[in-house]
Design an enzyme around this catalytic site. Structure first.
Site: not given
Length: 259
Positions: A122-123, A140
């Site tokens: 994520h991200d 992440g």
């Protein structure tokens, strides 16, 4: 469009696919997915979440794109995954949605070559012309600049940044930022010269490569403190623009650079 979608594929009514998108057998395309012209989806691929994929990508079998992030704080927010154009995404890759604790989006640029079993958490924010060899794992919030090349089984700790044209060796474990142009190796990853061969292939002149080598020596080989090295790099950047990329990267580093 239906002639290009295998009859066993499941495409949600709300999905937006360009007319020439190909979808292989048993693939699943979710309600909030957008896929641009010329993209080919292999068999047994799952694309879900609020995911937007650009043009002329090739996504191989068993990839999972747009699944919920592996973050216990995620509570189903409509975060996103955005993928650019002309990427190759090989078997068993996993790209997750972003989280509201960051920008809310995981981004992958264009013209990237992403080999089997790569995980993009994520991200993460990936630039263009990147190569990620088999089993590369990005935690992440990792940022990769353009033309980064990560060797097989490289692992990158969350929030690390890797600058443009940097490279890692096989099984590197990255726990701090890697500046542009630098080659890193080992567990934990340590500087091991510059990516001179990659720079040659991209058309960097011999004079520019020599200037980058001098900057590397100031940063890593002359026994200077980081502040002293930064002062030398700033002076070099006045006559060699390529060194300015190093100066800016180090100034913005939050985790600290490998040294």
């Amino acid at each position: 469009m239906t002639t290009l979608i295998h009859p066993t594929a499941l495409v949600a009514p709300g999905a937006k696919l360009a007319d020439d998108v190909k979808v292989g057998a048993y693939s699943v395309i979710g309600e909030h997915v957008e896929i641009g012209a010329g993209t080919e989806i292999g068999p047994h691929v799952v694309i879900e979440g609020h995911t937007r994929i650009g043009r002329d990508n090739r996504i191989f079998q068993f990839a999972s794109l747009g699944a919920a992030p592996q973050d216990k704080k995620y509570a189903g927010e409509p975060t996103r995954l955005e993928i650019g154009d002309r990427n190759t995404i090989r078997e068993f890759c996993t790209f997750n949605l972003g989280t509201i604790q960051d920008a809310g989006v995981t981004r992958v640029g264009s013209d990237n070559w992403i080999m089997a079993y790569v995980h993009v958490a994520h991200d993460c924010q990936l630039g263009d012309q990147i190569i990620l060899a088999n089993n590369t794992t990005l935690a992440g919030h990792v940022h990769l600049g353009d033309w980064v090349f990560l060797g097989g089984f490289t692992s990158v700790h969350q929030f690390c940044k890797i600058g443009a044209h940097a490279m890692t060796a096989f099984t590197a474990a990255v726990t701090q930022d890697i500046p542009p142009y630098v080659t890193a190796a080992g567990n934990r990853a340590a500087p091991n010269g510059i990516n001179s061969e990659g720079l040659k292939r991209r058309g960097f002149s011999s004079d520019t490569i020599m200037a980058i080598k001098r900057a590397y020596k100031a940063l890593y080989r002359q026994g200077l403190s980081l502040d002293e090295a930064k002062a030398q790099l700033a002076q070099m950047a006045q006559t060699e623009p390529a060194v300015q990329l190093l100066v800016d990267f180090i100034a913005q580093s939050e985790r600290g650079i490998i040294r």
